[in-house]
Each structure stands twice: as structure tokens, then as C-alpha cells.
Design a protein around this motif. Sequence first.
Motif, PDB file in Angstrom:
ATOM      1  N   PHE A  60      47.117  40.396  46.327  1.00 56.41           N
ATOM      2  CA  PHE A  60      48.165  40.328  45.713  1.00 56.41           C
ATOM      3  C   PHE A  60      49.621  40.217  47.304  1.00 56.41           C
ATOM      4  O   PHE A  60      49.555  40.582  48.108  1.00 56.41           O
ATOM      5  N   ASN A  61      50.925  39.412  46.820  1.00 54.49           N
ATOM      6  CA  ASN A  61      51.471  39.295  47.881  1.00 54.49           C
ATOM      7  C   ASN A  61      52.496  39.211  48.035  1.00 54.49           C
ATOM      8  O   ASN A  61      53.419  39.587  47.051  1.00 54.49           O
ATOM      9  N   ALA A  62      53.595  40.430  48.974  1.00 55.89           N
ATOM     10  CA  ALA A  62      55.060  40.252  48.491  1.00 55.89           C
ATOM     11  C   ALA A  62      56.079  39.204  50.018  1.00 55.89           C
ATOM     12  O   ALA A  62      54.972  39.148  50.789  1.00 55.89           O
ATOM     13  N   HIS A  63      56.587  38.535  49.049  1.00 51.12           N
ATOM     14  CA  HIS A  63      57.651  37.900  50.903  1.00 51.12           C
ATOM     15  C   HIS A  63      58.349  38.303  51.215  1.00 51.12           C
ATOM     16  O   HIS A  63      59.260  38.758  50.685  1.00 51.12           O
ATOM     17  N   PHE A  64      58.646  37.870  52.407  1.00 50.45           N
ATOM     18  CA  PHE A  64      59.635  38.665  53.312  1.00 50.45           C
ATOM     19  C   PHE A  64      60.655  37.910  52.765  1.00 50.45           C
ATOM     20  O   PHE A  64      61.440  36.703  52.364  1.00 50.45           O
ATOM     21  N   ASN A  65      61.933  38.659  53.303  1.00 50.97           N
ATOM     22  CA  ASN A  65      63.588  38.444  52.747  1.00 50.97           C
ATOM     23  C   ASN A  65      63.575  38.290  51.325  1.00 50.97           C
ATOM     24  O   ASN A  65      64.838  37.011  51.349  1.00 50.97           O
ATOM     25  N   GLN A  66      62.621  38.205  49.985  1.00 46.49           N
ATOM     26  CA  GLN A  66      63.137  37.512  49.015  1.00 46.49           C
ATOM     27  C   GLN A  66      62.193  38.803  47.971  1.00 46.49           C
ATOM     28  O   GLN A  66      61.419  39.654  48.180  1.00 46.49           O
ATOM     29  N   SER A  67      63.235  38.437  46.849  1.00 46.25           N
ATOM     30  CA  SER A  67      62.352  39.080  45.800  1.00 46.25           C
ATOM     31  C   SER A  67      61.312  38.247  44.870  1.00 46.25           C
ATOM     32  O   SER A  67      61.326  37.957  44.008  1.00 46.25           O
ATOM     33  N   VAL A  68      60.244  38.309  46.037  1.00 48.42           N
ATOM     34  CA  VAL A  68      59.076  37.355  45.035  1.00 48.42           C
ATOM     35  C   VAL A  68      58.257  38.120  45.556  1.00 48.42           C
ATOM     36  O   VAL A  68      57.383  38.630  46.070  1.00 48.42           O
ATOM     37  N   MET A  69      57.033  38.263  44.087  1.00 50.86           N
ATOM     38  CA  MET A  69      55.366  39.004  44.017  1.00 50.86           C
ATOM     39  C   MET A  69      54.475  37.785  43.347  1.00 50.86           C
ATOM     40  O   MET A  69      54.691  36.790  42.430  1.00 50.86           O
ATOM     41  N   THR A  70      53.544  37.977  44.073  1.00 55.81           N
ATOM     42  CA  THR A  70      52.543  36.546  43.447  1.00 55.81           C
ATOM     43  C   THR A  70      51.054  37.384  43.181  1.00 55.81           C
ATOM     44  O   THR A  70      50.856  38.493  44.348  1.00 55.81           O
ATOM     45  N   VAL A  71      50.151  36.652  42.484  1.00 53.28           N
ATOM     46  CA  VAL A  71      48.832  37.528  42.944  1.00 53.28           C
ATOM     47  C   VAL A  71      47.880  36.281  42.791  1.00 53.28           C
ATOM     48  O   VAL A  71      47.666  35.094  42.068  1.00 53.28           O
ATOM     49  N   PHE A  72      47.043  36.062  43.502  1.00 53.41           N
ATOM     50  CA  PHE A  72      45.594  35.351  44.135  1.00 53.41           C
ATOM     51  C   PHE A  72      44.787  35.937  43.159  1.00 53.41           C
ATOM     52  O   PHE A  72      44.370  37.293  43.725  1.00 53.41           O
ATOM     53  N   ALA A  73      43.921  34.949  42.463  1.00 51.38           N
ATOM     54  CA  ALA A  73      42.238  35.429  42.136  1.00 51.38           C
ATOM     55  C   ALA A  73      41.252  33.852  42.688  1.00 51.38           C
ATOM     56  O   ALA A  73      41.527  33.512  41.812  1.00 51.38           O
ATOM     57  N   ASP A  74      40.524  34.025  43.484  1.00 51.38           N
ATOM     58  CA  ASP A  74      39.427  33.193  44.454  1.00 51.38           C
ATOM     59  C   ASP A  74      38.757  33.215  43.717  1.00 51.38           C
ATOM     60  O   ASP A  74      37.956  34.782  43.925  1.00 51.38           O
ATOM     61  N   ASN A  75      37.554  32.401  43.774  1.00 54.95           N
ATOM     62  CA  ASN A  75      36.012  33.135  43.769  1.00 54.95           C
ATOM     63  C   ASN A  75      35.775  32.113  44.421  1.00 54.95           C
ATOM     64  O   ASN A  75      35.594  30.508  44.437  1.00 54.95           O
ATOM     65  N   TRP A  76      34.765  32.768  45.422  1.00 55.49           N
ATOM     66  CA  TRP A  76      33.835  31.581  46.755  1.00 55.49           C
ATOM     67  C   TRP A  76      32.707  31.521  45.504  1.00 55.49           C
ATOM     68  O   TRP A  76      31.355  32.049  45.769  1.00 55.49           O
ATOM     69  N   PHE A  77      32.141  30.152  45.142  1.00 59.12           N
ATOM     70  CA  PHE A  77      31.998  29.779  44.446  1.00 59.12           C
ATOM     71  C   PHE A  77      30.162  29.312  45.712  1.00 59.12           C
ATOM     72  O   PHE A  77      29.317  29.316  45.403  1.00 59.12           O
ATOM     73  N   ILE A  78      31.069  28.878  46.675  1.00 60.06           N
ATOM     74  CA  ILE A  78      30.192  28.766  48.514  1.00 60.06           C
ATOM     75  C   ILE A  78      30.298  29.994  49.572  1.00 60.06           C
ATOM     76  O   ILE A  78      31.283  30.022  49.921  1.00 60.06           O
ATOM     77  N   ASN A  79      29.401  31.052  49.686  1.00 62.85           N
ATOM     78  CA  ASN A  79      29.953  32.129  50.800  1.00 62.85           C
ATOM     79  C   ASN A  79      28.479  32.379  51.730  1.00 62.85           C
ATOM     80  O   ASN A  79      27.579  32.750  50.507  1.00 62.85           O
ATOM     81  N   GLU A  80      28.542  31.641  52.739  1.00 64.61           N
ATOM     82  CA  GLU A  80      26.950  31.287  53.682  1.00 64.61           C
ATOM     83  C   GLU A  80      27.656  31.375  54.742  1.00 64.61           C
ATOM     84  O   GLU A  80      28.397  31.736  55.226  1.00 64.61           O
ATOM     85  N   SER A  81      26.177  32.066  55.032  1.00 66.54           N
ATOM     86  CA  SER A  81      26.348  32.204  56.886  1.00 66.54           C
ATOM     87  C   SER A  81      25.723  31.202  57.913  1.00 66.54           C
ATOM     88  O   SER A  81      24.975  30.481  57.438  1.00 66.54           O
ATOM     89  N   LEU A  82      26.817  31.402  58.600  1.00 70.97           N
ATOM     90  CA  LEU A  82      26.272  30.381  59.973  1.00 70.97           C
ATOM     91  C   LEU A  82      26.050  31.475  61.518  1.00 70.97           C
ATOM     92  O   LEU A  82      25.530  30.749  61.686  1.00 70.97           O
ATOM     93  N   SER A  83      26.574  32.597  61.217  1.00 68.84           N
ATOM     94  CA  SER A  83      24.709  33.706  62.225  1.00 68.84           C
ATOM     95  C   SER A  83      25.237  34.435  61.228  1.00 68.84           C
ATOM     96  O   SER A  83      25.857  34.878  60.095  1.00 68.84           O
ATOM     97  N   SER A  84      24.695  35.683  61.936  1.00 69.41           N
ATOM     98  CA  SER A  84      24.435  36.982  62.159  1.00 69.41           C
ATOM     99  C   SER A  84      25.821  37.039  61.435  1.00 69.41           C
ATOM    100  O   SER A  84      25.896  38.973  60.863  1.00 69.41           O
ATOM    101  N   GLN A  85      27.615  36.587  62.454  1.00 68.42           N
ATOM    102  CA  GLN A  85      28.693  38.323  61.650  1.00 68.42           C
ATOM    103  C   GLN A  85      29.726  36.836  61.431  1.00 68.42           C
ATOM    104  O   GLN A  85      30.205  37.042  61.456  1.00 68.42           O
ATOM    105  N   LEU A  86      29.413  35.440  61.167  1.00 65.82           N
ATOM    106  CA  LEU A  86      29.821  34.454  61.018  1.00 65.82           C
ATOM    107  C   LEU A  86      29.528  33.536  59.580  1.00 65.82           C
ATOM    108  O   LEU A  86      28.603  33.629  59.819  1.00 65.82           O
ATOM    109  N   ASP A  87      30.325  33.903  58.343  1.00 60.56           N
ATOM    110  CA  ASP A  87      30.729  33.046  57.558  1.00 60.56           C
ATOM    111  C   ASP A  87      31.326  31.843  57.441  1.00 60.56           C
ATOM    112  O   ASP A  87      32.616  32.765  57.681  1.00 60.56           O
ATOM    113  N   TYR A  88      31.284  31.078  56.470  1.00 57.21           N
ATOM    114  CA  TYR A  88      32.086  30.050  56.094  1.00 57.21           C
ATOM    115  C   TYR A  88      31.856  30.145  54.055  1.00 57.21           C
ATOM    116  O   TYR A  88      31.428  30.859  53.683  1.00 57.21           O
ATOM    117  N   PHE A  89      32.937  29.858  53.484  1.00 49.72           N
ATOM    118  CA  PHE A  89      33.515  29.987  52.411  1.00 49.72           C
ATOM    119  C   PHE A  89      33.919  28.690  51.872  1.00 49.72           C
ATOM    120  O   PHE A  89      35.022  28.337  52.105  1.00 49.72           O
TER     121      PHE A  89
END
Length: 166
Positions: A60-89
Motif C-alpha cells: 500500500f503506497n502513499a506518494h510524497f507531496n501528492q494525494s496519490v495512493m496505489t496498491v500492488f499485489a505481487d505473486n512471487w512465482f519463483i522464490n528460491e534460496s541462494l544461501s541460508s540467509q539470502l533469497d531471490y524472487f
Amino acid sequence: MKTKIFFFFLVFSFSAMFSFASSKSHAGIGSSLSYSLSTSQHSFVSFTARSDLSPWVVFFNAHFNQSVMTVFADNWFINESLSSQLDYFVLWGISGGIRFEDEKRELATGCRFGAGVDFFCLNRRLEFFAQTVWNPYFGVKKIDKDCSLIFRPVNFPCSAGIRMWF
């Protein structure tokens, strides 16, 4: 107006936190700063929520100095581990936005395609993430009494943020 947006984020975050606290799943709740390389609303702050039960991440986003609001819904269809602490998607998603200023109104929607990385620490309770997305969109705008169509094929929001997991 900014007070209303802040109140909305606050209510949503508490309701999400308490609903996940009663189940065995985990939820990540946080915020991010974003910069779009190609639109008129360059900088914005986001509230973000993620669950380990779903591949969907919500912003849910609010833009600085403007009356704008946006919503994003993202599907992480690839979400894999590169190491025990680092992932990519890799993600696809949808976006919707509204601008509500005195003489100007806009309503837009679009698709999203992107990728990013997330880094976990503190026993996977703290997540740092960064992502970049191609987000073309279309819609309508009304300035005074004139209506016109919007089409922005070049829109690349880049975000970096943090989530706490409960």
C-alpha cells in the motif's frame, strides 16, 4: 489526507498482526521506500505485508507531496534460496492507483513483472529486501472538466525495505 492514509496503514497492520498471531503461520509486516525512474510520482513510501502461506505480497503506497495512493499485489512465482540467509524472487502482479486532488482525478491499473532479493537475519525474524519492477499502466484522468486516457508503458519502480516477521 495524509492522516487518513496513515490511519489506514496503522489499522491494517494491527489487524494483520493479530490475525496471524492466532494461527501457526508467520507474517512479515514492514515498510519500504521506493523511487520510480519514469513517472511523475517519483518517490513514495509503502506499507508491505507478506505471509509464508501465500506467494502474494501486498504493498500500500502513499506518494510524497501528492494525494496519490496505489496498491500492488505481487505473486512471487519463483522464490528460491541462494544461501541460508539470502533469497531471490521473480514476480508478476497487478497495480491500481488513484489520485484525488482539487482539480485533478486519476484512476489507473496495470500489470507488474520484476525481480528482487531478500536478506534474513535474527533467526529469519528480520527481512531486508530490494526489488525492481516493470509496471506499465493505463487509466483515465480528469482535469477540471476534461477527461483523457492515460497510457504509460515506461514505468520502473525500485523499492528497498524491511519486514518484521511475527
